[in-house]
Design an enzyme around this catalytic site. Structure first.
Site, PDB file in Angstrom:
ATOM      1  N   SER A  97       0.771  -1.346  -0.110  1.00  0.00           N
ATOM      2  CA  SER A  97       0.512   0.132  -0.814  1.00  0.00           C
ATOM      3  C   SER A  97       0.675   1.286  -0.262  1.00  0.00           C
ATOM      4  CB  SER A  97      -1.212  -0.288   1.521  1.00  0.00           C
ATOM      5  OG  SER A  97      -1.718  -0.534   1.207  1.00  0.00           O
TER       6      SER A  97
HETATM    7  N1  SAH Z   1       0.752  -5.950   3.770  1.00  0.00           N
HETATM    8  C1  SAH Z   1       0.923  -5.896   2.591  1.00  0.00           C
HETATM    9  C2  SAH Z   1       0.382  -5.583   1.710  1.00  0.00           C
HETATM   10  C3  SAH Z   1      -0.885  -5.984   1.256  1.00  0.00           C
HETATM   11  S1  SAH Z   1      -1.654  -6.617  -0.355  1.00  0.00           S
HETATM   12  C4  SAH Z   1       2.266  -5.355   2.573  1.00  0.00           C
HETATM   13  O1  SAH Z   1       3.243  -4.606   3.589  1.00  0.00           O
HETATM   14  O2  SAH Z   1       3.261  -5.113   1.476  1.00  0.00           O
HETATM   15  C5  SAH Z   1      -2.941  -8.081   0.412  1.00  0.00           C
HETATM   16  C6  SAH Z   1      -1.709  -9.286   0.148  1.00  0.00           C
HETATM   17  O3  SAH Z   1      -3.035 -10.218   1.012  1.00  0.00           O
HETATM   18  C7  SAH Z   1      -1.551 -10.350  -1.093  1.00  0.00           C
HETATM   19  O4  SAH Z   1      -0.376 -10.231  -0.743  1.00  0.00           O
HETATM   20  C8  SAH Z   1      -2.279 -10.872  -1.095  1.00  0.00           C
HETATM   21  O5  SAH Z   1      -2.009 -12.026  -1.579  1.00  0.00           O
HETATM   22  C9  SAH Z   1      -2.938 -11.352   0.675  1.00  0.00           C
HETATM   23  N2  SAH Z   1      -3.983 -12.395   0.739  1.00  0.00           N
HETATM   24  C10 SAH Z   1      -5.471 -11.994  -0.244  1.00  0.00           C
HETATM   25  N3  SAH Z   1      -6.268 -12.493   0.797  1.00  0.00           N
HETATM   26  C11 SAH Z   1      -5.624 -13.504   1.989  1.00  0.00           C
HETATM   27  C12 SAH Z   1      -5.838 -14.505   2.098  1.00  0.00           C
HETATM   28  N4  SAH Z   1      -7.667 -15.220   2.083  1.00  0.00           N
HETATM   29  N5  SAH Z   1      -5.620 -14.817   3.483  1.00  0.00           N
HETATM   30  C13 SAH Z   1      -3.886 -14.239   3.890  1.00  0.00           C
HETATM   31  N6  SAH Z   1      -3.901 -13.354   2.554  1.00  0.00           N
HETATM   32  C14 SAH Z   1      -4.733 -12.895   2.421  1.00  0.00           C
END
Ligand code: SAH
Length: 247
Positions: A93
């Protein structure tokens, strides 16, 4: 000489604080600019955090070498005021959104925090110096492995990374004082609310993936009542579900 012990205690405290919020030498100018931009957003978008951003959150943002969490490792891209692609269709983000979600989670040094959506590991790294323990779950196995390796290399010893679907939370790592969900879903997963301690907070983008979502702060009172408020509009990647789970 009454002042001496007080001065000594103050110095000891500063030494501890310095270690937790170490300032990397690389990209110092870009990181300063990122901090200025975050402060400007706090001022121009007061809805998100009530126009406030605590010194602790700003110090944590300043301490994390963000360029290490983005592909290529360039200072310019690492600290730009925008989301950055991290592969597998995912993004880390925009810095202000990371800071705002951290502020909204109202974390404290004794807290145990759950993050759903480890991605690059950046949000977990920002939480690390502010709390006692961070548990973070990532559904894309390669991202979970990459984040765990990087976080270990950078010395973040209080972060536990797990590969899997975060919908069901991580009861063995909790209960949690705060939960931060960094992927969008139309509802807050009930297991995450269950694993929140009384007095705890959950911050999550709620709404349809692919459109703007409502950044929602859910609070569980000391007596277990749930209240929710929307603080602003955001755009996050989808919260996906594991094959073994009901959508
Ligand atoms: N917080 C992260 C960015 C998140 S992007 C950072 O600081 O880099 C959102 C992430 O959520 C992605 O990597 C995606 O693969 C993950 N995601 C999506 N659905 C999910 C789920 N059900 N359980 C765990 N992770 C998930």
């Amino acid at each position: 000489m009454r002042a001496r012990p007080i001065a000594f205690v103050a110095l000891a405290f500063l030494a501890v604080a310095d270690a937790a919020f170490a300032q990397p030498a690389e990209c110092a100018r870009e990181r300063d600019e990122m901090l200025d931009t975050i402060r400007a957003h706090v001022w121009s978008s007061p809805d998100f955090t009530g126009g406030k951003m605590s010194d602790g959150v700003l110090a944590a943002m300043r301490s994390v070498p963000r360029q290490r969490f983005v592909p290529g490792g360039a200072c310019a891209e690492g600290y730009a005021d925008s989301p950055v692609r991290i592969g597998h269709g995912q993004t880390v983000s925009q810095p202000f959104v990371v800071a705002a979600m951290t502020e909204l989670a109202a974390v404290a040094p004794a807290h145990t925090v759950l993050e759903i959506g480890t991605g690059s590991g950046y949000q977990a790294a920002v939480l690390s110096p502010l709390v006692s323990k961070v548990c973070t779950i990532e559904i894309v196995g390669e991202l979970a492995t990459g984040a765990a390796l990087l976080l270990r290399e950078l010395g973040y010893g209080n972060i536990h990374v797990r590969a899997g679907d975060g919908y069901r939370g991580w009861p063995e790592c909790g209960p949690f004082d705060a939960v931060i969900v960094t992927a969008a879903l139309g509802h807050v997963p009930p297991p995450l609310i269950e694993q929140l301690k009384p007095g705890g907070r959950l911050v999550m983008p709620v709404g349809e993936p692919g459109r703007t979502q409502r950044l929602t702060v859910l609070e569980k009172s000391a007596t277990g009542e749930i209240s929710e408020r929307i603080v602003g509009l955001v755009r996050f990647v989808p919260f996906t579900r594991g094959r073994d789970q009901v959508p």
